[in-house]
Scaffold this active site. Structure first.
Site, PDB file in Angstrom:
ATOM      1  N   VAL A   2       0.974  -1.200   0.365  1.00  0.00           N
ATOM      2  CA  VAL A   2       0.202   0.025   0.262  1.00  0.00           C
ATOM      3  C   VAL A   2       1.168   1.594   0.258  1.00  0.00           C
ATOM      4  O   VAL A   2       1.462   1.832   0.777  1.00  0.00           O
ATOM      5  CB  VAL A   2      -0.448  -0.032   1.075  1.00  0.00           C
ATOM      6  CG1 VAL A   2      -1.946   1.559   1.209  1.00  0.00           C
ATOM      7  CG2 VAL A   2      -2.013  -1.062   1.185  1.00  0.00           C
ATOM      8  N   PRO A   3       1.076   1.928  -1.304  1.00  0.00           N
ATOM      9  CA  PRO A   3       2.501   2.824  -1.328  1.00  0.00           C
ATOM     10  C   PRO A   3       1.886   4.015  -0.710  1.00  0.00           C
ATOM     11  O   PRO A   3       1.598   5.174  -1.574  1.00  0.00           O
ATOM     12  CB  PRO A   3       2.317   2.986  -2.801  1.00  0.00           C
ATOM     13  CG  PRO A   3       1.124   2.737  -3.456  1.00  0.00           C
ATOM     14  CD  PRO A   3      -0.435   2.535  -2.325  1.00  0.00           C
ATOM     15  N   CYS A   4       2.393   4.718   0.690  1.00  0.00           N
ATOM     16  CA  CYS A   4       2.093   4.974   1.877  1.00  0.00           C
ATOM     17  C   CYS A   4       3.606   6.215   1.283  1.00  0.00           C
ATOM     18  O   CYS A   4       3.642   6.907   1.490  1.00  0.00           O
ATOM     19  CB  CYS A   4       2.300   5.148   3.077  1.00  0.00           C
ATOM     20  SG  CYS A   4       3.296   4.162   3.816  1.00  0.00           S
ATOM     21  N   HIS A   5       4.421   5.524   0.793  1.00  0.00           N
ATOM     22  CA  HIS A   5       5.725   6.241  -0.007  1.00  0.00           C
ATOM     23  C   HIS A   5       5.545   7.176  -0.492  1.00  0.00           C
ATOM     24  O   HIS A   5       6.288   7.900  -0.859  1.00  0.00           O
ATOM     25  CB  HIS A   5       7.357   5.202  -0.286  1.00  0.00           C
ATOM     26  CG  HIS A   5       6.318   3.512  -0.999  1.00  0.00           C
ATOM     27  ND1 HIS A   5       5.853   3.327  -1.108  1.00  0.00           N
ATOM     28  CD2 HIS A   5       6.659   4.068  -2.276  1.00  0.00           C
ATOM     29  CE1 HIS A   5       5.647   2.681  -2.227  1.00  0.00           C
ATOM     30  NE2 HIS A   5       6.161   3.296  -3.036  1.00  0.00           N
ATOM     31  N   ARG A   6       4.656   7.291  -1.547  1.00  0.00           N
ATOM     32  CA  ARG A   6       4.280   7.664  -2.949  1.00  0.00           C
ATOM     33  C   ARG A   6       3.258   9.252  -2.905  1.00  0.00           C
ATOM     34  O   ARG A   6       2.940   9.753  -3.388  1.00  0.00           O
ATOM     35  CB  ARG A   6       3.048   7.122  -3.830  1.00  0.00           C
ATOM     36  CG  ARG A   6       4.157   6.053  -4.859  1.00  0.00           C
ATOM     37  CD  ARG A   6       3.131   5.110  -5.643  1.00  0.00           C
ATOM     38  NE  ARG A   6       4.205   4.062  -5.804  1.00  0.00           N
ATOM     39  CZ  ARG A   6       3.014   3.134  -6.629  1.00  0.00           C
ATOM     40  NH1 ARG A   6       2.134   3.092  -6.455  1.00  0.00           N
ATOM     41  NH2 ARG A   6       4.150   1.369  -6.801  1.00  0.00           N
TER      42      ARG A   6
END
Length: 181
Positions: free
Chosen positions: A143-147
């Site tokens: 789940v791309p919270c780094h984006r």
């Protein structure tokens, strides 16, 4: 409330350090940076909150643990841009809606600000709440919270550390981003 008899886990190395996967017979429950042993107190409290009970069992061959390791390795080898791992989401309905928005509205190689995520949720004033939910994301990388970045275009807040966030974004082709001062 689901009461798994076991929560299976394994730890594997990645280009951003060790990753621990926690899964049960229905899917993946958590993907976290770091060693299982370093996080055991957190995992025990998290398990008690969501399942009341559950034993941990190291099992690298459990189907969802194995699938997670395979897909994250494919991501790091450049052969995967989307994940198919079944995720068991334990959080508030708002947190789950934020995690869904991250999954479905920020494609590989792109970024969005916390405000843009709030707009996707049709709650433009909920920027701080979005930030809180992003911070509680239980599925690192997948789940791309780094984006999610600051509205000024800078890297801000990442549970895994800004160095990991920077590395993941560079991996996905966003080298122009800079850490906030």
């Amino acid at each position: 409330m689901n009461h798994p008899s076991y929560l299976y886990y394994d730890v594997f190395d990645s280009p951003v350090g060790p990753i621990t996967v926690l899964a049960d017979d229905k899917g993946v429950n958590r993907i976290d940076y770091g060693q299982f042993e370093e996080r055991i107190t957190f995992y025990q409290a998290w398990t008690k909150k969501h399942f009341l009970k559950g034993e941990f069992k190291r099992d690298a061959d459990q189907q969802y643990v194995k699938q997670t390791k395979m897909e994250i390795n494919e991501y790091f080898s450049g052969n995967r841009k989307q994940f198919t791992i079944p995720l068991n989401c334990y959080g508030t309905s708002f947190q789950r809606s934020v995690w869904r928005a991250l999954l479905h509205s920020i494609p590989h190689g792109e970024v969005k600000s916390y405000k843009e995520v709030a707009v996707v949720l049709q709650a433009p004033k909920s920027v701080r709440a979005v930030g809180g939910a992003v911070n509680k994301n239980p599925f690192s990388i997948v789940v791309p919270c780094h984006r999610v970045i600051g509205s000024n275009g800078k890297l801000v807040g990442y549970a895994g550390g800004l160095d990991k966030k920077q590395k993941l974004l560079e991996w996905e082709g966003n080298p122009q981003l800079q850490q906030a001062e």
